[in-house]
Design a protein around this motif. Structure first.
Motif, mmCIF file in Angstrom:
data_model
loop_
_atom_site.group_PDB
_atom_site.id
_atom_site.type_symbol
_atom_site.label_atom_id
_atom_site.label_comp_id
_atom_site.label_asym_id
_atom_site.label_seq_id
_atom_site.Cartn_x
_atom_site.Cartn_y
_atom_site.Cartn_z
ATOM 1 N N VAL A 142 0.843 -1.203 0.000
ATOM 2 C CA VAL A 142 0.000 0.000 0.000
ATOM 3 C C VAL A 142 0.875 1.249 0.000
ATOM 4 C CG1 VAL A 142 -1.600 1.352 1.432
ATOM 5 C CG2 VAL A 142 -2.048 -1.058 0.993
ATOM 6 N N GLY A 143 1.982 1.213 0.726
ATOM 7 C CA GLY A 143 2.896 2.359 0.745
ATOM 8 C C GLY A 143 3.541 2.601 -0.610
ATOM 9 N N ILE A 144 3.916 1.534 -1.290
ATOM 10 C CA ILE A 144 4.551 1.654 -2.606
ATOM 11 C C ILE A 144 3.521 2.036 -3.677
ATOM 12 C CG2 ILE A 144 5.723 0.374 -4.450
ATOM 13 C CD1 ILE A 144 7.573 0.830 -2.155
ATOM 14 N N PHE A 145 2.411 1.311 -3.703
ATOM 15 C CA PHE A 145 1.414 1.482 -4.763
ATOM 16 C C PHE A 145 0.248 2.337 -4.289
ATOM 17 C CE2 PHE A 145 3.397 -2.751 -5.430
ATOM 18 C CZ PHE A 145 4.106 -2.424 -6.565
ATOM 19 N N ARG A 146 0.560 3.458 -3.648
ATOM 20 C CA ARG A 146 -0.484 4.329 -3.122
ATOM 21 C C ARG A 146 -1.269 5.002 -4.254
ATOM 22 N NH1 ARG A 146 4.570 7.182 -1.873
ATOM 23 N NH2 ARG A 146 4.475 9.152 -2.995
ATOM 24 N N ALA A 147 -2.397 5.581 -3.885
ATOM 25 C CA ALA A 147 -3.355 6.098 -4.859
ATOM 26 C C ALA A 147 -2.804 7.216 -5.739
ATOM 27 C CB ALA A 147 -4.615 6.574 -4.146
ATOM 28 N N ASP A 148 -1.848 8.000 -5.244
ATOM 29 C CA ASP A 148 -1.362 9.121 -6.041
ATOM 30 C C ASP A 148 -0.255 8.719 -7.019
ATOM 31 O OD1 ASP A 148 0.442 8.661 -3.935
ATOM 32 O OD2 ASP A 148 1.146 10.730 -3.963
ATOM 33 N N ARG A 149 0.054 7.437 -7.105
ATOM 34 C CA ARG A 149 1.083 6.952 -8.029
ATOM 35 C C ARG A 149 0.436 6.012 -9.044
ATOM 36 N NH1 ARG A 149 6.028 4.785 -4.616
ATOM 37 N NH2 ARG A 149 7.322 5.843 -6.124
ATOM 38 N N ARG A 150 0.848 6.122 -10.294
ATOM 39 C CA ARG A 150 0.319 5.275 -11.359
ATOM 40 C C ARG A 150 1.439 4.427 -11.927
ATOM 41 N NH1 ARG A 150 -3.860 5.981 -9.282
ATOM 42 N NH2 ARG A 150 -5.440 7.440 -9.919
ATOM 43 N N PHE A 151 1.209 3.139 -11.995
ATOM 44 C CA PHE A 151 2.203 2.200 -12.498
ATOM 45 C C PHE A 151 1.689 1.473 -13.724
ATOM 46 C CE2 PHE A 151 3.626 2.706 -8.179
ATOM 47 C CZ PHE A 151 4.999 2.569 -8.246
ATOM 48 N N ASP A 152 2.593 1.146 -14.610
ATOM 49 C CA ASP A 152 2.332 0.219 -15.704
ATOM 50 C C ASP A 152 3.114 -1.048 -15.352
ATOM 51 O OD1 ASP A 152 0.860 2.068 -17.339
ATOM 52 O OD2 ASP A 152 2.776 3.011 -17.832
ATOM 53 N N PHE A 153 2.484 -2.209 -15.471
ATOM 54 C CA PHE A 153 3.133 -3.475 -15.169
ATOM 55 C C PHE A 153 3.239 -4.300 -16.439
ATOM 56 C CE2 PHE A 153 1.161 -2.193 -11.148
ATOM 57 C CZ PHE A 153 2.280 -2.189 -10.337
ATOM 58 N N ILE A 154 4.442 -4.723 -16.747
ATOM 59 C CA ILE A 154 4.715 -5.498 -17.952
ATOM 60 C C ILE A 154 5.067 -6.929 -17.529
ATOM 61 C CG2 ILE A 154 6.124 -5.662 -20.039
ATOM 62 C CD1 ILE A 154 4.383 -3.076 -19.800
ATOM 63 N N PRO A 155 4.293 -7.929 -17.966
ATOM 64 C CA PRO A 155 4.584 -9.315 -17.583
ATOM 65 C C PRO A 155 5.960 -9.753 -18.077
ATOM 66 C CG PRO A 155 2.438 -9.151 -18.658
ATOM 67 C CD PRO A 155 3.127 -7.822 -18.828
#
Length: 89
Positions: A30-43
């Protein structure tokens, strides 16, 4: 979080960071992937294990690589099927 086993383990070599247990790992994520950060995940795969590359998207839309997550899966004897028992970041 539902995919994590109760005793899930996370580490970040070569950094001396480790933690274990669903609640502790959930707080970390939750600390890393908090709401104000947007990530793209590539398999991807690493050492035969599934994983993904994490790319943090900036407000201007440019993504920068921030990490690679390698998952270790275990088969549980429940109706839920495979669950994550370890993550190496």
């Amino acid at each position: 979080m539902a995919l994590l086993t109760g005793n899930v383990f996370i580490s970040m070599p070569p950094t001396p960071f480790e933690c274990q247990g669903r609640d502790v790992v959930a707080r970390f994520c939750v600390g890393i992937f908090r709401a104000d950060r947007r990530f793209d995940f590539i398999p991807t795969r690493a050492n035969g294990q599934p994983g993904f590359g994490a790319y943090l998207r900036s407000p201007n839309g440019i993504s920068r690589g921030t990490g690679r997550y390698v998952l270790t899966l275990t088969l549980t004897l429940t109706l839920t099927g495979d669950r994550i028992c370890a993550m190496q970041c």
